[in-house]
Design an enzyme around this catalytic site. Structure first.
Site, PDB file in Angstrom:
ATOM      1  N   CYS A  94       0.561  -0.980  -0.051  1.00 38.04           N
ATOM      2  CA  CYS A  94      -0.048   0.170  -0.090  1.00 38.04           C
ATOM      3  C   CYS A  94       1.108   1.265   0.192  1.00 38.04           C
ATOM      4  CB  CYS A  94      -1.128  -0.239   1.090  1.00 38.04           C
ATOM      5  SG  CYS A  94      -1.992  -1.346   1.566  1.00 38.04           S
ATOM      6  N   ARG A 138       3.528  -0.331  -5.166  1.00 39.97           N
ATOM      7  CA  ARG A 138       3.873  -0.714  -3.650  1.00 39.97           C
ATOM      8  C   ARG A 138       2.570  -1.478  -3.387  1.00 39.97           C
ATOM      9  NH1 ARG A 138       7.155   1.522   0.592  1.00 39.97           N
ATOM     10  NH2 ARG A 138       5.348   0.957   2.429  1.00 39.97           N
ATOM     11  N   TRP A 161      -2.629  -3.095  -1.586  1.00 36.63           N
ATOM     12  CA  TRP A 161      -2.493  -3.900  -1.773  1.00 36.63           C
ATOM     13  C   TRP A 161      -3.455  -5.282  -1.086  1.00 36.63           C
ATOM     14  CZ3 TRP A 161       0.024  -8.324   1.602  1.00 36.63           C
ATOM     15  CH2 TRP A 161       0.025  -9.634   0.684  1.00 36.63           C
ATOM     16  N   ASN A 166      -2.112   2.430   5.421  1.00 33.01           N
ATOM     17  CA  ASN A 166      -0.896   1.217   5.473  1.00 33.01           C
ATOM     18  C   ASN A 166      -0.454   0.518   6.575  1.00 33.01           C
ATOM     19  OD1 ASN A 166       1.496  -0.716   4.064  1.00 33.01           O
ATOM     20  ND2 ASN A 166       2.734   0.796   4.209  1.00 33.01           N
ATOM     21  N   GLY A 167      -0.679  -1.544   6.368  1.00 33.63           N
ATOM     22  CA  GLY A 167      -0.648  -1.911   7.799  1.00 33.63           C
ATOM     23  C   GLY A 167      -1.578  -2.716   8.096  1.00 33.63           C
ATOM     24  N   GLU A 176      16.733 -18.333  -7.256  1.00 35.83           N
ATOM     25  CA  GLU A 176      16.761 -17.218  -7.831  1.00 35.83           C
ATOM     26  C   GLU A 176      15.982 -16.667  -9.394  1.00 35.83           C
ATOM     27  OE1 GLU A 176      16.081 -14.586  -6.633  1.00 35.83           O
ATOM     28  OE2 GLU A 176      16.161 -12.830  -8.145  1.00 35.83           O
ATOM     29  N   LYS A 188      12.666 -15.414 -10.666  1.00 32.29           N
ATOM     30  CA  LYS A 188      11.922 -15.098 -10.569  1.00 32.29           C
ATOM     31  C   LYS A 188      10.798 -15.449 -12.001  1.00 32.29           C
ATOM     32  CE  LYS A 188      13.401 -11.812  -9.458  1.00 32.29           C
ATOM     33  NZ  LYS A 188      13.838 -11.622  -8.262  1.00 32.29           N
ATOM     34  N   GLU A 199       7.533 -15.147 -10.280  1.00 30.83           N
ATOM     35  CA  GLU A 199       6.731 -14.615  -9.769  1.00 30.83           C
ATOM     36  C   GLU A 199       6.069 -13.215 -10.666  1.00 30.83           C
ATOM     37  OE1 GLU A 199      10.253 -11.689  -8.278  1.00 30.83           O
ATOM     38  OE2 GLU A 199       9.104 -11.695  -7.089  1.00 30.83           O
ATOM     39  N   HIS A 215      17.384 -36.725  -5.789  1.00 32.64           N
ATOM     40  CA  HIS A 215      16.676 -37.664  -4.228  1.00 32.64           C
ATOM     41  C   HIS A 215      15.369 -37.081  -4.247  1.00 32.64           C
ATOM     42  CE1 HIS A 215      20.451 -38.388  -2.164  1.00 32.64           C
ATOM     43  NE2 HIS A 215      20.731 -37.835  -3.232  1.00 32.64           N
ATOM     44  N   LYS A 262       5.643  -4.591  -4.047  1.00 30.42           N
ATOM     45  CA  LYS A 262       7.564  -4.023  -4.065  1.00 30.42           C
ATOM     46  C   LYS A 262       8.046  -4.348  -2.814  1.00 30.42           C
ATOM     47  CE  LYS A 262      12.082  -3.717  -5.527  1.00 30.42           C
ATOM     48  NZ  LYS A 262      12.105  -4.688  -6.387  1.00 30.42           N
TER      49      LYS A 262
HETATM   50  C1  AGP Z   1      11.795 -10.130  -5.323  1.00 25.29           C
HETATM   51  O1  AGP Z   1      12.045 -10.242  -6.335  1.00 25.29           O
HETATM   52  C2  AGP Z   1      10.816 -10.063  -4.303  1.00 25.29           C
HETATM   53  N1  AGP Z   1       9.752  -9.273  -5.243  1.00 25.29           N
HETATM   54  C3  AGP Z   1      10.705 -10.108  -2.800  1.00 25.29           C
HETATM   55  O2  AGP Z   1      11.390 -11.727  -2.669  1.00 25.29           O
HETATM   56  C4  AGP Z   1      12.455  -9.611  -2.250  1.00 25.29           C
HETATM   57  O3  AGP Z   1      12.663  -9.954  -2.927  1.00 25.29           O
HETATM   58  C5  AGP Z   1      10.916  -9.769  -1.036  1.00 25.29           C
HETATM   59  O4  AGP Z   1      10.127  -9.619  -0.437  1.00 25.29           O
HETATM   60  C6  AGP Z   1      13.313  -9.036  -0.270  1.00 25.29           C
HETATM   61  O5  AGP Z   1      12.980  -7.599  -0.063  1.00 25.29           O
HETATM   62  P1  AGP Z   1      13.652  -6.402   0.628  1.00 25.29           P
HETATM   63  O6  AGP Z   1      14.596  -6.510  -0.290  1.00 25.29           O
HETATM   64  O7  AGP Z   1      12.763  -5.548   0.098  1.00 25.29           O
HETATM   65  O8  AGP Z   1      13.865  -6.990   1.947  1.00 25.29           O
END
Ligand code: AGP
Length: 620
Positions: free
Chosen positions: A2, A27, A74, A100-101, A493, A497, A500, A516, A615
């Protein structure tokens, strides 16, 4: 999650509110809304969907006035819908707020307020807060207070917040007190921008770029009263605070897409520069070590450290895994990498010689912040590796290292990951040189690091080839990502990617672990992405690749330039420049970022605003 904006001044508020919401859209983008004081009423426009849709609505139904608040959502409580969009109204419209929260005790407060006659129209926790402020205001009025006075409204907000459990960043307008905006924070970030005869509010500094260079970051339990001419800062439990005015360090280029279609692609291509920036001024060639300005620990304290805990979430956690390998190899200090969401509720044994590093792009991730605070409370030196200057984690840490990667707008983290790995390499070098690492070894690491920006430039040349490979595989519904040693976190990673932004199922594994269990997933429709640059155990990874091929699984390999052996086995090969093993994640991560980007595009996904994500994850 948010985003909040606010404006008080002489100009039409809507311009800043909408522009600010566009900048904060990363956000959350389930819905957006604004509220603007119009004479003796507060007009609200809100809508499910993106800020663009809200902007369209505001063109159709114009809204004027020079005091206002806005929100991009969000969803946590209540599905994304027009009615659940912020701003929310309390009482009979005398209070309007954005939040926000999470209000954790919303259910009991709602029951109580219902008994008082308050009517609830939404499924949100925020409406409870709006009614609660209205209720506290009515109590003040009963005692003879004047609702047009700021002191009355401030008291109402203060009393309401004292009854709330959870987290909040809020901006509140009072119908009977035009030209005044009250903001408060606990756990969710807020920053005030100081202009000339005007004040701005935002969840982070990005909306303020171009409007002002003077900012004040609110701390937990602080409240701000904003009018055109002034800002009053108070602690929630009473007492004026002196604002600590900082100079905004953000540049408008970060928000400019330039020649790129998406922020994610722009940020992938920025990596040679962001790595250069992460290294700038930190390589000490004379001493063959790294230097940092802000660790705030003296050499004696650093030498005492006998264990390091790296804590983070998501991509930052993956960078932490690379950090673990680096620090253990160069400095021989045992390292553990903890999910912040677990660490905050665990009580692992730590001694007074354990040092904590919170790794975070945003500096606002709720779990990372909570884990860091818990470690700090126990008295451990707690440092941050962080991108966003002035963020909560950066401010609360005992010291730390900034990434200097510029604003990362794409929800999928790319340049922050490689900047984190670069900084962790510097940290490993620094700690190593305080211990066992020899002068020549330090010199060698420095010269390799200096070459990395050019290596990244060379890596980016694989873009067209990755695009072609994406066209071949984008229809697959499952992917495996496999790598070993330094490339195991890269496999994790790469899989994250893809998941997401393209909504394709992907699993990252250490390549040898695949037999395994995950090998059962392999068939002709399940591609495996092997991260297999030349390394100590290269032949072993090649055998793992053969095992997949023997089961008719298609293989995409990321390998070193000139490696013909890989081409004999893999169906497709992406070549990256050869670099030392410990630096490989910096080059091997890049084609995997590109692969996810192109697969997502081909599947018609919104790469910069993937569904269900935000984000900055400021809720638990
Ligand atoms: C990464 O592509 C993600 N969107 C997410 O995993 C992110 O890395 C995670 O939320 C941590 O965020 P930060 O680095 O701002 O703490």
């Amino acid at each position: 999650m948010c985003g909040i904006v606010g404006y008080v001044g002489p100009k039409p508020a809507l311009t800043y509110l909408l522009e600010g919401l566009f900048r904060l859209e990363y956000r959350g983008y389930d819905s957006a809304g604004v509220a603007i004081q119009q004479g003796d009423a507060i007009a609200i426009r809100k809508k499910t969907g993106r800020v663009g849709q809200l902007s369209q609505l505001c063109q159709e139904q114009p809204i004027e006035g020079s005091t206002g608040i806005g929100h991009t959502r969000w969803a946590t409580h209540g599905e994304p819908s027009d009615v659940n969009s912020h701003p929310h109204t309390g009482g009979n419209g005398e209070v309007v707020l954005v939040h926000n929260g999470v209000i954790e005790n919303y259910a009991s407060l709602r029951n109580e307020l219902r008994e008082q006659g308050y009517v609830f129209r939404t499924g949100t926790d925020t409406e409870v807060l709006a009614h609660l402020v209205a209720f506290e205001l009515s109590e003040e009025i009963k005692m003879g207070a004047d609702p047009s006075r700021t002191a009355t409204n401030l008291k109402a907000v203060e009393s309401a917040l004292k009854r709330v459990k959870g987290t909040y960043g809020i901006a509140v307008l009072f119908r009977d007190n035009p030209g005044t905006l009250i903001a408060a924070r606990l756990g969710s970030p807020l920053v005030v921008g100081i202009g000339k005869g005007e004040h701005f509010l935002a969840s982070d500094a990005s909306p303020l770029v171009g409007y002002t260079e003077e900012v004040v970051y609110l701390s937990d339990h602080e409240m701000a009263v904003l009018t055109a001419d002034g800002m009053q800062l108070l602690h929630r439990d009473g007492g004026a605070q002196t604002p600590d005015v900082k100079v905004l360090e953000q540049a408008s280029e970060d928000l400019d897409l330039g020649e790129f279609e998406h922020y994610m692609l722009k940020e992938i291509f920025e990596q040679p520069t962001t790595i250069e920036n992460a290294l700038r001024g930190r390589l000490d060639e004379d001493e063959a070590t790294a230097r940092f300005g802000g660790l705030n620990l003296d050499p004696q304290q650093l030498r005492r450290i006998d264990r390091i805990v790296l804590t983070a979430c998501g991509t930052s956690w993956h960078a932490g895994l690379v950090g673990e390998y680096l620090i253990e190899e160069f400095a021989r200090i045992p390292v553990e990498v903890e999910y912040a969401s677990e660490l905050r509720y665990r009580n692992p044994p730590m001694t007074d010689r354990t040092m904590i590093f919170a790794i975070t792009q945003s500096g606002e991730t709720a779990d990372t912040l909570a884990a860091m605070r818990e470690c700090k409370r126990k008295g451990h030196p707690t440092l941050a590796i962080c991108n966003v200057v002035g963020s909560t984690i950066a401010r609360e840490a005992d010291g730390g290292i900034y990434l200097h990667a510029g604003q990362e707008v794409g929800v999928a983290s790319t340049k922050a990951f490689t900047a984190q790995v670069t900084v962790l390499t510097l940290l490993a070098l620094f700690l190593g040189r305080m211990r066992h690492l020899s002068y020549p070894a330090g010199k060698r690491i420095i010269s390799h690091l200096q070459a990395m920006p050019d290596m990244l430039r060379r890596t980016l040349e694989c873009h067209e080839q990755v695009k072609t490979i994406a066209e071949k595989y984008y229809g697959a519904e499952n992917f495996l990502y496999l790598g070993r040693l330094y490339n195991f976190p890269v496999a994790l990673e790469g899989a994250l990617k893809l998941k997401e932004i393209s909504y394709v199922h992907a699993e990252g594994y250490p390549a040898a672990e695949m037999k395994h269990g995950p090998i059962a997933l392999v068939d002709e429709d399940t591609p495996s992405v092997f991260v297999v640059p030349k390394c100590n155990i290269y032949p072993k990874v090649m055998s793992n690749m053969e095992e997949i091929k023997a089961r008719r699984g298609p293989v995409i390999a990321v390998a070193c330039e000139g490696d013909d052996k890989v081409a004999d086995i893999a169906d497709d090969v992406i070549y990256v420049p050869p670099v030392d093993e410990y630096l490989q994640p910096l080059v091997t991560a890049v084609p995997l970022q590109m692969l996810a980007y192109h697969i997502a595009l081909l599947r018609g996904c919104n790469v910069d605003r993937p569904r269900n994500l935000a984000k900055s994850v400021t809720v638990e």
